[in-house]
Design a protein around this motif. Structure first.
Motif, short mmCIF file in Angstrom:
data_model
loop_
_atom_site.label_atom_id
_atom_site.label_comp_id
_atom_site.label_asym_id
_atom_site.label_seq_id
_atom_site.Cartn_x
_atom_site.Cartn_y
_atom_site.Cartn_z
N LEU A 111 -3.98 43.01 -4.89
CA LEU A 111 -3.28 42.32 -5.97
C LEU A 111 -3.99 42.57 -7.29
O LEU A 111 -5.23 42.56 -7.35
CB LEU A 111 -3.24 40.82 -5.67
N MET A 112 -3.23 42.79 -8.35
CA MET A 112 -3.78 42.91 -9.69
C MET A 112 -3.73 41.54 -10.36
O MET A 112 -2.67 40.90 -10.39
CB MET A 112 -2.99 43.92 -10.51
N ILE A 113 -4.87 41.09 -10.86
CA ILE A 113 -4.90 39.81 -11.56
C ILE A 113 -5.35 40.04 -13.00
O ILE A 113 -6.02 41.02 -13.31
CB ILE A 113 -5.83 38.79 -10.87
N ASN A 114 -5.00 39.13 -13.87
CA ASN A 114 -5.38 39.22 -15.28
C ASN A 114 -6.65 38.40 -15.52
O ASN A 114 -6.67 37.20 -15.29
CB ASN A 114 -4.24 38.72 -16.17
N VAL A 115 -7.69 39.08 -15.98
CA VAL A 115 -8.95 38.40 -16.32
C VAL A 115 -8.95 38.16 -17.83
O VAL A 115 -8.96 39.11 -18.61
CB VAL A 115 -10.16 39.27 -15.92
N PRO A 116 -8.92 36.91 -18.27
CA PRO A 116 -8.89 36.64 -19.72
C PRO A 116 -10.22 36.95 -20.38
O PRO A 116 -11.28 36.93 -19.75
CB PRO A 116 -8.55 35.15 -19.78
N ALA A 117 -10.19 37.22 -21.68
CA ALA A 117 -11.41 37.51 -22.44
C ALA A 117 -12.29 36.26 -22.50
O ALA A 117 -11.80 35.15 -22.66
CB ALA A 117 -11.04 37.96 -23.86
N GLY A 118 -13.60 36.49 -22.36
CA GLY A 118 -14.55 35.40 -22.51
C GLY A 118 -14.98 34.71 -21.23
O GLY A 118 -15.76 33.75 -21.29
N VAL A 119 -14.50 35.16 -20.07
CA VAL A 119 -14.93 34.52 -18.83
C VAL A 119 -16.41 34.80 -18.58
O VAL A 119 -16.99 35.72 -19.15
CB VAL A 119 -14.09 35.01 -17.63
N ASP A 120 -17.01 34.01 -17.71
CA ASP A 120 -18.43 34.17 -17.40
C ASP A 120 -18.64 33.92 -15.92
O ASP A 120 -17.70 33.50 -15.21
CB ASP A 120 -19.27 33.20 -18.24
N THR A 121 -19.84 34.14 -15.44
CA THR A 121 -20.15 33.86 -14.05
C THR A 121 -19.84 32.40 -13.74
O THR A 121 -20.26 31.50 -14.48
CB THR A 121 -21.63 34.17 -13.75
N GLY A 122 -19.11 32.16 -12.67
CA GLY A 122 -18.71 30.81 -12.31
C GLY A 122 -17.31 30.44 -12.75
O GLY A 122 -16.76 29.43 -12.27
N SER A 123 -16.72 31.22 -13.64
CA SER A 123 -15.34 30.97 -14.04
C SER A 123 -14.41 31.17 -12.83
O SER A 123 -14.64 32.06 -12.02
CB SER A 123 -14.91 31.91 -15.16
N THR A 124 -13.39 30.34 -12.71
CA THR A 124 -12.47 30.42 -11.58
C THR A 124 -11.04 30.59 -12.09
O THR A 124 -10.59 29.83 -12.96
CB THR A 124 -12.56 29.17 -10.69
N LEU A 125 -10.36 31.58 -11.56
CA LEU A 125 -8.97 31.84 -11.91
C LEU A 125 -8.06 31.38 -10.77
O LEU A 125 -8.37 31.59 -9.60
CB LEU A 125 -8.77 33.34 -12.17
N ARG A 126 -6.95 30.78 -11.14
CA ARG A 126 -5.99 30.30 -10.14
C ARG A 126 -4.79 31.23 -10.09
O ARG A 126 -4.16 31.50 -11.11
CB ARG A 126 -5.53 28.89 -10.50
N VAL A 127 -4.51 31.74 -8.90
CA VAL A 127 -3.34 32.61 -8.69
C VAL A 127 -2.36 31.83 -7.81
O VAL A 127 -2.62 31.61 -6.62
CB VAL A 127 -3.72 33.94 -8.04
N ARG A 128 -1.27 31.41 -8.38
CA ARG A 128 -0.33 30.55 -7.66
C ARG A 128 0.37 31.29 -6.52
O ARG A 128 0.72 32.46 -6.63
CB ARG A 128 0.73 29.99 -8.63
N ARG A 129 0.53 30.56 -5.43
CA ARG A 129 1.30 31.00 -4.25
C ARG A 129 0.73 32.26 -3.60
O ARG A 129 1.47 33.02 -2.98
CB ARG A 129 2.77 31.22 -4.63
#
Length: 265
Positions: A111-129
């Motif tokens: 799966l390709m996900i979008n990583v927003p600018a400015g994330v850091d170690t420990g940041s968590t992204l939510r991918v629905r469903r």
């Protein structure tokens, strides 16, 4: 209480490492993981195509069984999930061969996900469903992607600021100079003022990390450059003579202990 209906699938969590530059500016990132998906053979029903479920004989289709316990204080009823149908109220006589009646199968997913600018170690992204599929047609859970940012050999990051070091010659530190330094945006000009001291920290404004969640990527931290000065351990005869002359001109402290005037360092 009736039989159990569709239930939502479980959430999943994975951890991935991303390059330093992607964490700064954001980008798409391909991830690989495993999750449960509805069986494509039975579309999640767990039944062999062309067959149907039957009411559970153990619980009469209620999904629960009631037991009566006799005690000195009287009779007490105790309800529990039916062990035969596991609360579904129905049983499958002919299970699907694709999923062995489970209605779900384990699948490898890219799966390709979008990583927003400015994330850091420990940041968590939510991918629905993108978590596990639900049972009996229930919705899938969500996928949570925790990020780990790879180290960069040139830069050190603290929140939205970036830090690096540069080494200049003692002559450039005395006389001042302009030089090119690496930043996340590419080479940038750094002005070293005359008389710059060892350990001086110079700022390149707006060359840091974009603020996570800001409306514009132009909202950024700064890049701080620590200046290290290279001092030669050996001098040639002519160089030594020139420095002796400079020492006399600047009125530096002599070996006889005279009062020292302000020098370069």
């Amino acid at each position: 209480c009736g039989p159990a209906g569709p239930t939502q699938g479980d959430d999943l969590q994975i951890e991935i490492e991303i390059p330093f530059e992607k964490a700064v500016f954001g980008a798409e990132e391909r991830i690989r993981f495993k999750h449960l998906e509805s069986c494509t053979t039975c579309t999640g029903s767990g039944m062999k195509p062309g067959t149907s479920r039957k009411s559970c004989a153990t619980c009469g289709g209620n999904g629960i069984v009631i037991q009566v316990a006799r005690t000195p204080l009287g009779n007490f009823q105790q309800q529990s999930t039916c062990p035969a149908c596991r609360g579904a109220g129905e049983v499958v006589d002919s299970p699907c061969s694709g999923c062995a009646g489970a209605g779900r199968t384990m699948v490898n997913k890219n799966l390709m996900i979008n990583v927003p600018a400015g994330v850091d170690t420990g940041s968590t992204l939510r991918v629905r469903r993108e978590g596990n599929a639900g049972t009996q047609g229930g919705p899938a859970g969500d996928l949570y992607v925790t990020l780990r940012v790879a180290r960069n050999p040139k830069f050190r990051r603290e929140k939205t600021n970036i830090y690096s070091t540069v080494t200049v010659s003692y002559l450039d530190a005395i006389l001042g100079t302009k030089l090119s330094v690496d930043t996340v945006d590419g080479p940038a000009e750094l002005v070293v003022s005359p008389g710059t001291q060892p350990g001086a920290v110079l700022k390149l404004a707006g060359k840091g990390v974009p603020k996570l969640g800001a409306a514009s990527k132009s909202v950024r931290g700064d890049h701080f450059v620590t200046v290290e000065i290279s001092i030669p351990t050996k001098l040639g005869k002519q160089q030594k003579e020139l420095f002796e002359q400079l020492k006399e001109l600047s009125g530096s402290e002599t070996t006889s202990g005279e009062k020292k005037k302000k020098g370069f360092w």
